[in-house]
Design a protein around this motif. Sequence first.
Motif, short mmCIF file in Angstrom:
data_model
loop_
_atom_site.label_atom_id
_atom_site.label_comp_id
_atom_site.label_asym_id
_atom_site.label_seq_id
_atom_site.Cartn_x
_atom_site.Cartn_y
_atom_site.Cartn_z
N MET A 49 65.13 32.23 62.02
CA MET A 49 65.85 30.82 62.22
C MET A 49 67.25 30.99 61.32
N VAL A 50 66.81 31.36 60.05
CA VAL A 50 67.86 31.64 59.22
C VAL A 50 68.90 32.54 59.76
N LEU A 51 68.46 33.79 60.28
CA LEU A 51 69.51 34.43 60.72
C LEU A 51 70.11 34.23 61.95
N PHE A 52 69.32 33.56 62.53
CA PHE A 52 69.93 32.87 63.90
C PHE A 52 71.08 31.82 63.79
N THR A 53 70.82 30.70 62.78
CA THR A 53 71.85 29.61 62.38
C THR A 53 73.00 30.25 61.84
N TYR A 54 72.91 31.43 60.91
CA TYR A 54 74.23 32.28 60.28
C TYR A 54 74.80 32.59 61.31
N MET A 55 74.62 33.09 62.69
CA MET A 55 75.09 33.53 63.49
C MET A 55 75.98 32.50 64.45
N LEU A 56 75.28 31.26 64.53
CA LEU A 56 75.77 30.02 65.18
C LEU A 56 77.26 29.75 65.13
N PRO A 57 77.70 29.61 66.39
CA PRO A 57 79.24 29.16 66.48
C PRO A 57 79.49 27.80 65.84
N ALA A 58 80.43 27.82 64.97
CA ALA A 58 80.61 26.25 64.26
C ALA A 58 80.86 25.31 65.47
N VAL A 59 81.63 25.73 66.63
CA VAL A 59 82.24 24.72 67.59
C VAL A 59 80.92 24.21 68.11
N VAL A 60 79.70 24.85 68.21
CA VAL A 60 78.63 24.26 68.79
C VAL A 60 78.15 22.87 67.96
N LEU A 61 78.41 23.01 66.92
CA LEU A 61 78.02 21.78 65.76
C LEU A 61 79.04 20.72 65.65
N LEU A 62 80.19 21.47 65.85
CA LEU A 62 81.33 20.64 65.34
C LEU A 62 81.55 19.21 66.00
N LEU A 63 81.33 19.00 67.09
CA LEU A 63 81.23 17.58 67.92
C LEU A 63 79.96 16.78 67.28
N PRO A 64 78.94 17.03 67.51
CA PRO A 64 77.92 16.47 66.99
C PRO A 64 77.89 15.98 65.40
N LEU B 94 74.59 27.57 53.80
CA LEU B 94 73.16 27.55 53.56
C LEU B 94 72.22 28.70 54.03
N PRO B 95 72.34 28.98 55.45
CA PRO B 95 71.97 30.04 56.02
C PRO B 95 72.50 31.34 55.46
N PHE B 96 73.50 31.42 55.26
CA PHE B 96 74.14 32.43 54.38
C PHE B 96 73.43 32.95 53.42
N GLY C 123 54.56 26.54 47.73
CA GLY C 123 55.60 27.16 48.65
C GLY C 123 56.15 26.10 49.34
N LEU C 124 55.49 25.49 50.26
CA LEU C 124 56.07 24.41 50.99
C LEU C 124 57.01 23.45 50.57
N ALA C 125 56.72 22.90 48.99
CA ALA C 125 57.58 22.16 48.29
C ALA C 125 59.10 22.90 48.13
N LEU C 126 58.90 24.11 47.73
CA LEU C 126 59.92 24.74 47.74
C LEU C 126 60.87 24.85 48.82
N LEU C 127 60.39 25.01 49.89
CA LEU C 127 61.12 25.37 51.25
C LEU C 127 61.62 23.77 51.63
N ALA C 128 60.95 22.88 51.35
CA ALA C 128 61.11 21.40 52.07
C ALA C 128 62.65 21.16 52.19
N PRO C 129 63.32 21.28 51.10
CA PRO C 129 64.84 20.86 51.15
C PRO C 129 65.58 21.75 52.17
N THR C 130 65.05 23.10 52.28
CA THR C 130 65.94 23.73 53.13
C THR C 130 65.45 23.37 54.63
N VAL C 131 64.12 23.31 54.76
CA VAL C 131 63.76 22.66 56.03
C VAL C 131 64.34 21.46 56.54
#
Lengths: 276, 296
Positions: A108-123, A149-151, B12-20
Amino acid sequence: MRGRIGFALYNLLVWCLVVAVAFPLLWMIGTALKPNDETFAIPPTLIPAHPTLAQFHRLLTDTPFLTYFTNSVLVAAGTTILVIVIAVAGAYGLVRFRFPGRSLIAHMVLFTYMLPAVVLLLPLYLIISAIGLANSLFGLVIAYTTFALPFALWLLRSFIAGIPLALEQAAMVDGAGRLRAFVDVVLPQAVPGIISTAMFSFILSWNEYLYALVFINVDERKTLPPGVLTMLNQNQNVEWALLMAASVLMSVPVLLCFVFLQKHLTRGFGASSVKG
Amino acid sequence: MLSPQRRDQLTGLALLAPTVLLFAGLIFYPMAQSLFLSLHKVSTLTQRTQYVGLANFQALFADPAFLTTFFNTIVWTVGAVLLQLVLGVAGALVLNGRLVGRSLARGLLLFPYLLPTAVAVLVWRWLFNDLYGLINHVLMSVGLIAAPIAWLSQSPNAMITVILVGSWKFFPFVIIAVLARLQSIPESLYEAAQVDGASRWAQFWDITLPQLASVLSVVILLRGIWDFKEFDLIYLMTGGGPGISTQTLPILVYREAFQLLNFGRGAAVAVTMFGFMLLFFAVHIWATRHHETEGR
């Protein structure tokens, strides 16, 4: 002998090309140091005949540049601090703990790092307006979290994964709890990684344009990129020397970070996800 | 009393909670809302929504302007990625070899990547300026052109100029990725080729390029994704113009949502882009997996 001449010619050729690539930067600095009447001189000169800091002086006294600069510093620093605190904990959690869904989160982290900003822009715009943070720097910090954050997580994950597990285990055998071991052993080891991640996050936020354009509509809250671009579009006669001076000052923080970051460029460019 | 293992898991979950939580609130919830808006008609005044099914998408795909925009996006992405690849591989080869002042050259070549896009655009717009720009001046004084060229305000020129500037800004990524890989090609391969009398050129085609194939495929994907979603550089260079000849999908989202205040349609464009991103991402995962199993 022939080899040596060949090597010299090769170097000359390569350096001509390198200078060609870097030329726009030299041209920017050259123009920024020119007085107004020299900007449009024909033939144009790279090195000003009468170098002056007048453009910088005018920029800081006659234009809102300093306000934009302060806003940019506040937003970029705010984003960086928020993101680093959350991402250090998150990255450690991702690297050292086993629980269901762990690899899903990593993807998910990698995916969101690549997400286009314009997809989130309006919401995001609707959300931030709804909670009354339109036209505020804090609203911008929240928006920047979506890419910073993802980065930061992705980068810190690779730094923390490089810290030997044995150190923590030794501390825990000696009776330290997990959190103690994290604070006393892992954090100090991770400092170089944290600093470079912070610098990269700072640069990302410093350079951002789209969210800043959409979320901020009052001049005194604008950050540098939309602010300086407003200066470009305001006048019929564009004052290029003034704009180049602004460009130079905008680049200085990035340049400082860049010099410190030389060693970590492969990771920071996002190129470490390229496996070879 | 919890078992130590269980407690460890909870830490571990507590550390990840803010991120999630932040991911959920700032990324996934807005993503869902984009999808929601794309299926609705949104009143500009009251922001009341009315379900319209796929009408936004149907209207979009039937609009010739959308097709032009889509085509522009492909031209920009393919053009910029190709040029970045050529420049980046060349730069990496040069920086991997012997060169006087190599670390300075490395710094100069890599810096554009971190430069604020706004700065890159300002400098290049000054260089490409129709009347006073250095580029027109130099081309005219060496006799290559007779009259100044409108680099940014005429139709095929604008797209070409944007691709050139975009490639200048983003090619350092290719350098850095390729350079890391070049350093791990065993020297013995080249030594063997030299014994066989292979030319430099032959060594590049038969040793270097095949060794780089895997990196390049991932670089193409990543740069493809990033260029596909690029807004700042194109919007600031041309604003999508002249006409809509350099308008790409991200610019269309911005226009529909924030200039025409057509939220539903803006969201529909964004969701369409998101669909393509999913496709890219699936290919990326497939390619890296494929590669890991094949590699060792």
